[in-house]
Design a protein around this motif. Structure first.
Motif, PDB file in Angstrom:
ATOM      1  N   UNK A 137       1.055   1.533   6.155  1.00 28.30           N
ATOM      2  CA  UNK A 137      -0.407   1.212   6.443  1.00 28.30           C
ATOM      3  C   UNK A 137      -0.950   0.097   5.238  1.00 28.30           C
ATOM      4  N   UNK A 138       0.232  -0.053   4.364  1.00 28.23           N
ATOM      5  CA  UNK A 138      -0.144  -1.221   3.348  1.00 28.23           C
ATOM      6  C   UNK A 138       0.577  -2.564   3.703  1.00 28.23           C
ATOM      7  N   UNK A 139       1.499  -2.520   4.875  1.00 28.95           N
ATOM      8  CA  UNK A 139       2.309  -3.597   5.302  1.00 28.95           C
ATOM      9  C   UNK A 139       1.331  -4.621   5.844  1.00 28.95           C
ATOM     10  N   UNK A 140       1.512  -5.856   5.613  1.00 29.57           N
ATOM     11  CA  UNK A 140       0.814  -7.104   6.009  1.00 29.57           C
ATOM     12  C   UNK A 140       1.620  -8.140   6.893  1.00 29.57           C
ATOM     13  N   UNK A 141       1.156  -8.702   8.087  1.00 31.24           N
ATOM     14  CA  UNK A 141       1.836  -9.223   8.734  1.00 31.24           C
ATOM     15  C   UNK A 141       2.803 -10.363   8.177  1.00 31.24           C
ATOM     16  N   UNK A 142       2.144 -11.008   7.191  1.00 27.35           N
ATOM     17  CA  UNK A 142       2.799 -12.051   6.613  1.00 27.35           C
ATOM     18  C   UNK A 142       4.124 -11.790   5.551  1.00 27.35           C
ATOM     19  N   UNK A 147       5.532  -0.817   1.030  1.00 24.65           N
ATOM     20  CA  UNK A 147       6.460  -0.753   0.192  1.00 24.65           C
ATOM     21  C   UNK A 147       7.659  -1.516   0.749  1.00 24.65           C
ATOM     22  N   UNK A 148       7.644  -2.094   1.992  1.00 26.23           N
ATOM     23  CA  UNK A 148       8.983  -2.802   2.381  1.00 26.23           C
ATOM     24  C   UNK A 148       8.878  -4.202   2.785  1.00 26.23           C
ATOM     25  N   UNK A 149       7.712  -4.798   2.569  1.00 23.96           N
ATOM     26  CA  UNK A 149       7.547  -6.181   2.851  1.00 23.96           C
ATOM     27  C   UNK A 149       7.855  -6.336   4.170  1.00 23.96           C
ATOM     28  N   UNK A 150       7.397  -5.527   5.096  1.00 25.65           N
ATOM     29  CA  UNK A 150       7.503  -5.607   6.699  1.00 25.65           C
ATOM     30  C   UNK A 150       6.808  -7.260   7.195  1.00 25.65           C
ATOM     31  N   UNK A 151       7.143  -7.520   8.237  1.00 23.82           N
ATOM     32  CA  UNK A 151       6.693  -8.880   8.572  1.00 23.82           C
ATOM     33  C   UNK A 151       6.178  -8.185  10.270  1.00 23.82           C
ATOM     34  N   UNK A 152       5.401  -9.390  10.935  1.00 23.89           N
ATOM     35  CA  UNK A 152       4.735  -9.128  12.171  1.00 23.89           C
ATOM     36  C   UNK A 152       5.431  -8.231  13.168  1.00 23.89           C
ATOM     37  N   UNK A 153       6.676  -8.580  13.677  1.00 23.00           N
ATOM     38  CA  UNK A 153       7.257  -7.872  14.711  1.00 23.00           C
ATOM     39  C   UNK A 153       7.732  -6.639  14.154  1.00 23.00           C
ATOM     40  N   UNK A 154       7.648  -6.204  13.037  1.00 27.79           N
ATOM     41  CA  UNK A 154       8.304  -4.941  12.389  1.00 27.79           C
ATOM     42  C   UNK A 154       7.148  -4.083  12.130  1.00 27.79           C
ATOM     43  N   UNK A 155       5.954  -4.113  12.398  1.00 29.08           N
ATOM     44  CA  UNK A 155       4.801  -3.597  12.317  1.00 29.08           C
ATOM     45  C   UNK A 155       4.369  -3.058  13.596  1.00 29.08           C
ATOM     46  N   UNK A 156       4.245  -1.936  13.749  1.00 31.22           N
ATOM     47  CA  UNK A 156       3.738  -1.220  15.103  1.00 31.22           C
ATOM     48  C   UNK A 156       2.262  -1.251  15.474  1.00 31.22           C
ATOM     49  N   UNK A 157       2.017  -1.358  16.409  1.00 32.69           N
ATOM     50  CA  UNK A 157       0.462  -1.591  16.806  1.00 32.69           C
ATOM     51  C   UNK A 157      -0.494  -0.612  16.193  1.00 32.69           C
TER      52      UNK A 157
END
Length: 213
Positions: A137-142, A147-157
């Motif tokens: 829940x603290x991941x951001x699209x950019x 904690x993992x630095x996920x990007x847009x398509x890696x983050x669920x709706x």
């Protein structure tokens, strides 16, 4: 109580505990209003309890505004209720500190998604989408989140939605170190976050955010 007091003491938290709470919260907001819910919860003296229930209230109202099926409303409510479970393992002195956190204290706070995920995963019985929200829940699209630095398509709706209500709730709540933001200022701050958030989803959230005042 089980999330913030018993879990760190080794008392198991079950999915049934969450379901019982979720049913009551959905009914409370459906039969009264988000405004009344926030007024009552806003009187709670502990920041972590208050934030958890603020976020859940906004999530329920958002789900109802989106016209989600009842099963989906419940899934989102459960995830929102547990999203900050990892803060149960962060010292209260850090969570309620009146001034700015040190780098060391900030590092401790930033471990809460992983701590919460690990605790629930070890116990078992919690659905994947719930664990996804707790961990991400603290991941951001950019890619600038943790904690993992996920990007847009890696983050669920469901994570995108929870992130929006989590940030908004944090801004409009009273905190030990600042007064609450007005709804217009909080929304402007989030619009200013640009590509970090799902801006299309944020605009859909606008009636919920502004309608609770």
């Amino acid at each position: 109580m089980k999330i913030f007091e018993r879990l760190p003491a080794g008392v198991p938290l079950t999915l049934d505990d969450v379901v019982q709470s979720e049913i009551k919260i959905i009914k409370a907001i459906k039969h009264s209003s988000l405004r009344e819910w926030l007024t009552v919860i806003g009187c709670h003296h502990t920041d972590s309890y208050r934030h958890c229930l603020f976020v859940t209230g906004f999530a329920v109202a958002f789900a109802q505004h989106l016209g989600m099926r009842e099963d989906d409303q419940r899934r989102l409510t459960r995830a929102a209720l547990l999203h900050d479970v990892g803060k149960a393992f962060v010292p209260v002195a850090i969570l309620d500190k009146k001034g700015a956190l040190t780098e060391e204290e900030l590092a401790v706070v930033r471990k809460h998604p992983q701590r919460g995920y690990d605790a629930l995963a070890a116990q078992g019985g919690f659905p994947p989408e719930m664990l996804d929200v707790v961990l991400h829940h603290h991941e951001l699209l950019d890619g600038s989140g943790y904690p993992h630095g996920l990007r847009a398509d890696q983050i669920s709706d469901i994570v995108r939605l929870t992130t929006i209500v989590d940030i908004y709730a944090a801004l409009v709540e009273k905190r030990a170190y600042r007064v609450p933001f007005t709804h217009s200022k909080a929304f402007a701050v989030m619009e200013g976050m640009g590509e970090k958030l799902d801006q299309q989803l944020l605009q859909v959230f606008r009636p919920v955010a502004f309608g609770c005042y």
